[in-house]
Design an enzyme around this catalytic site. Structure first.
Site, short mmCIF file in Angstrom:
data_model
loop_
_atom_site.label_atom_id
_atom_site.label_comp_id
_atom_site.label_asym_id
_atom_site.label_seq_id
_atom_site.Cartn_x
_atom_site.Cartn_y
_atom_site.Cartn_z
N ARG A 148 0.59 -1.07 0.05
CA ARG A 148 0.04 -0.11 -0.15
C ARG A 148 0.84 1.16 -0.08
O ARG A 148 0.35 2.31 0.28
CB ARG A 148 -0.94 0.05 1.38
CG ARG A 148 -2.07 -1.04 1.11
CD ARG A 148 -3.11 -0.60 1.79
NE ARG A 148 -4.20 -1.81 1.72
CZ ARG A 148 -3.98 -2.87 2.67
NH1 ARG A 148 -3.08 -3.15 3.59
NH2 ARG A 148 -4.81 -3.99 2.42
N LYS A 170 3.00 11.73 -11.38
CA LYS A 170 2.21 10.69 -12.10
C LYS A 170 3.06 9.37 -12.21
O LYS A 170 4.04 9.59 -12.83
CB LYS A 170 2.08 11.55 -13.40
CG LYS A 170 0.97 12.28 -13.52
CD LYS A 170 0.40 12.55 -14.94
CE LYS A 170 -0.58 13.68 -14.97
NZ LYS A 170 -0.87 13.75 -16.41
N GLU A 212 10.15 17.92 -24.78
CA GLU A 212 9.48 18.29 -23.64
C GLU A 212 9.98 19.79 -23.15
O GLU A 212 9.20 20.51 -22.62
CB GLU A 212 9.42 17.56 -22.40
CG GLU A 212 9.05 15.95 -22.87
CD GLU A 212 7.67 15.78 -22.75
OE1 GLU A 212 6.80 16.67 -22.55
OE2 GLU A 212 7.21 14.67 -22.68
N LYS A 254 7.65 23.12 -13.96
CA LYS A 254 6.69 21.72 -13.88
C LYS A 254 6.32 21.79 -12.38
O LYS A 254 5.28 21.87 -12.11
CB LYS A 254 7.55 20.67 -14.09
CG LYS A 254 6.99 19.37 -13.61
CD LYS A 254 6.23 18.66 -14.84
CE LYS A 254 5.32 17.40 -14.31
NZ LYS A 254 5.68 16.24 -15.33
N GLU A 264 -4.21 17.49 -11.15
CA GLU A 264 -4.63 17.64 -12.71
C GLU A 264 -6.24 18.01 -12.93
O GLU A 264 -7.03 17.33 -13.52
CB GLU A 264 -4.18 16.59 -13.69
CG GLU A 264 -4.46 17.29 -15.44
CD GLU A 264 -3.70 16.24 -16.24
OE1 GLU A 264 -2.64 15.76 -15.58
OE2 GLU A 264 -4.30 15.77 -17.13
N ARG A 268 -2.92 21.97 -14.50
CA ARG A 268 -1.63 20.95 -14.87
C ARG A 268 -1.98 20.23 -16.33
O ARG A 268 -1.05 19.94 -17.11
CB ARG A 268 -1.78 19.75 -13.92
CG ARG A 268 -0.56 18.91 -14.11
CD ARG A 268 -0.52 17.89 -12.89
NE ARG A 268 0.75 17.13 -13.10
CZ ARG A 268 1.31 16.15 -12.53
NH1 ARG A 268 0.83 16.07 -11.24
NH2 ARG A 268 2.01 15.18 -12.71
N ASN A 272 0.09 18.77 -21.15
CA ASN A 272 -0.52 17.76 -22.00
C ASN A 272 -0.50 18.52 -23.48
O ASN A 272 -0.87 17.80 -24.43
CB ASN A 272 -1.81 17.55 -21.88
CG ASN A 272 -1.55 16.33 -20.46
OD1 ASN A 272 -0.61 15.72 -20.28
ND2 ASN A 272 -2.73 16.52 -19.74
N HIS A 275 -0.32 16.45 -26.59
CA HIS A 275 -0.04 15.00 -26.22
C HIS A 275 -1.15 14.30 -26.66
O HIS A 275 -1.28 13.01 -26.71
CB HIS A 275 0.19 14.98 -24.65
CG HIS A 275 1.55 14.90 -24.10
ND1 HIS A 275 2.21 16.26 -24.39
CD2 HIS A 275 2.28 14.36 -23.35
CE1 HIS A 275 3.43 16.15 -23.95
NE2 HIS A 275 3.61 15.04 -23.40
N HIS A 279 -0.12 10.97 -28.03
CA HIS A 279 -0.49 9.49 -27.40
C HIS A 279 -1.07 8.75 -28.55
O HIS A 279 -0.70 7.47 -28.47
CB HIS A 279 -1.28 9.77 -26.35
CG HIS A 279 -0.46 10.11 -24.93
ND1 HIS A 279 -1.02 10.79 -23.82
CD2 HIS A 279 0.90 10.17 -24.81
CE1 HIS A 279 -0.10 11.06 -22.98
NE2 HIS A 279 1.09 10.64 -23.45
N HIS A 292 8.30 8.78 -27.42
CA HIS A 292 7.42 9.61 -26.95
C HIS A 292 7.75 11.14 -27.39
O HIS A 292 6.79 11.84 -27.84
CB HIS A 292 7.36 9.65 -25.54
CG HIS A 292 6.48 10.67 -24.54
ND1 HIS A 292 5.18 10.46 -24.62
CD2 HIS A 292 6.54 11.58 -24.13
CE1 HIS A 292 4.61 11.51 -23.95
NE2 HIS A 292 5.84 12.19 -23.29
#
Ligand code: NAD
Ligand code: ZN
Length: 386
Positions: A148, A170, A212, A254, A264, A268, A272, A275, A279, A292
């Site tokens: 956990r 993330k 990026e 960032k 997000e 935030r 993206n 993206h 993606h 990427h």
């Protein structure tokens, strides 16, 4: 130091000397990520990997740990990481996954859990993610879920991971249906960006990281974008001073975005930019053809074209954006026939940013400022990706 360069040193950067075995007195830049009890530092500089053990001790971590790395990075850097850890009395085990995006899977996570259990890692143990974004996302996800949740540190070794994926918490893995579809928000206790590790990064991977870097200029900082236009040759040469200040500035942006919106729910999402299309490209080429960074370079140029149509981003800005990606050696366009275009738009609908079947885009009003949540007609999207 010329005044202009000063702007790119994070205001909170405190000069420290690097580890005692280093001859260089290059400063370590520190960017703080202020998230209350989940706050942490990003330490950026040459040779900071040599401080890993000391840093873990400073954080109050104890006992056994596991270094999760990949088959390219572990042979280069795991020994140094283990030596540093053992000097500070930490026992470590190395878990290596195959290099590449396919390692970001539930199957790899399962293999990591089994090895953590075999090495008897407990609630108080911790994980060091040593590698690029794939290792960082996977190891962070494993840390978030094993027992956990146990502590973890990010030691990013690609440019992309240093400026982006290692910061912000993330973590996750891919499914066949799409990238990052299983994951969590789980912050690291520390990020150590050792700029020396970038020396062995293949040129194509390094350039992918620049995608990026350029993104931060477009979405947040026109000054950074101008600096990149001016200093790109130095950056492509991995010139240490330029690299250090650019990595620090990206981390600072960032950190600021994540501070304002950790999970997000709004701001935030500007990270993206490019993206949604990026993606989809990665997924439709089965995570193989494009890196990427390359996919989001194409995605950002397309998003700039959409920004011109929807928000009136000036044509000259679209040109500057396209040129900068091109000069960085990144792809800027696709040649797709109509069925391929349609398939790509269909893939976009599987992205997790889609809600109620509607694709929303991050668009730029000008260089240095982006907005989230713009609905774009399908016809425009198809035109932007040709
Ligand atoms: N979590 C986030 O917020 C976030 C943000 C952006 C991207 N990502 C994810 O990051 C991943 C991409 O990360 P990446 O570009 O770092 O890819 P990567 O982790 O696959 O690394 C690229 C390649 O370089 C090798 N490598 C790494 N460091 C090296 C070094 N110092 N010397 C030599 N080789 C080295 C790796 O083994 C790999 O082959 C994607 O899965 C993407 O979804 C996550
Ligand atoms: Zn990205």
């Amino acid at each position: 130091m010329p005044r202009r360069d000063m702007r790119y040193l994070p205001p909170r950067a405190k000069p420290l000397t690097a580890g005692p075995r280093r001859l260089s007195l290059a400063p370590v830049r520190i960017v703080h990520v202020p998230l209350g009890r989940r706050s942490y530092d990003i330490k950026i500089g040459p040779g900071v990997l040599g401080r890993l053990g000391q840093e873990c001790a400073r954080l109050g971590l104890r006992g056994r740990c596991a270094i999760i790395s990949d088959s390219n990075v572990a042979p280069r850097f795991a020994r140094g990481a283990r030596q540093s850890l053992s000097k500070s009395a930490f026992e470590s085990a190395v878990i290596s996954v195959p290099a590449g995006e396919t390692a970001k899977s539930l199957k790899s996570a399962q293999a990591c859990y089994d090895q953590l259990a075999a090495h008897r890692l407990e609630r108080k143990s911790f994980i060091v993610a040593l590698g690029g974004g794939v290792v960082g996302d996977l190891a962070g996800f494993v840390a978030a879920t094993y027992l956990r949740g146990i502590a973890f540190l990010q030691v990013p070794t690609t440019l992309l991971a240093q400026v982006d994926s290692s910061v912000g918490g993330k973590v996750g893995v891919n499914l066949k249906a799409g990238k990052n579809l299983v994951g969590a928000f789980y912050q690291p206790r520390l990020v150590l960006c050792d700029l020396d590790t970038l020396a062995t990064l293949p040129a194509r991977e390094y350039r992918a990281g620049l995608a990026e870097v350029i993104k931060y200029g477009i979405i947040y900082d026109a000054g950074l974008f101008e600096l990149l236009e001016r200093d790109l040759p130095k950056l492509l040469d991995r010139e240490p001073k330029t690299l250090a200040s650019v990595v620090a500035r990206c981390c600072e942006i960032k950190a600021e975005v994540v501070r304002q919106d950790e999970t997000e729910s709004g701001l935030r999402a500007i990270l993206n930019f490019g993206h949604t299309i990026g993606h989809a490209l990665e997924a439709s080429s089965h995570f193989g053809k494009y890196l990427h960074g390359e996919a989001i370079a194409i995605g950002q140029v397309a998003a700039a074209k959409l920004s011109a149509e929807v928000l009136g981003l000036p044509g000259r800005a679209v040109e500057r954006i396209t040129n900068l990606f091109r000069r960085a050696g990144l792809p800027t366009a696709l040649r797709l026939n109509r069925p391929q275009q349609q398939r790509l738009v269909a893939t976009m609908k599987l992205d997790k940013k889609v809600s109620g079947g509607e694709i929303k885009f991050v668009l730029a009003r000008r260089i240095g400022s982006a907005e989230f949540g713009h609905r774009v007609p399908r016809g425009l999207i198809e035109r932007a990706i040709t």
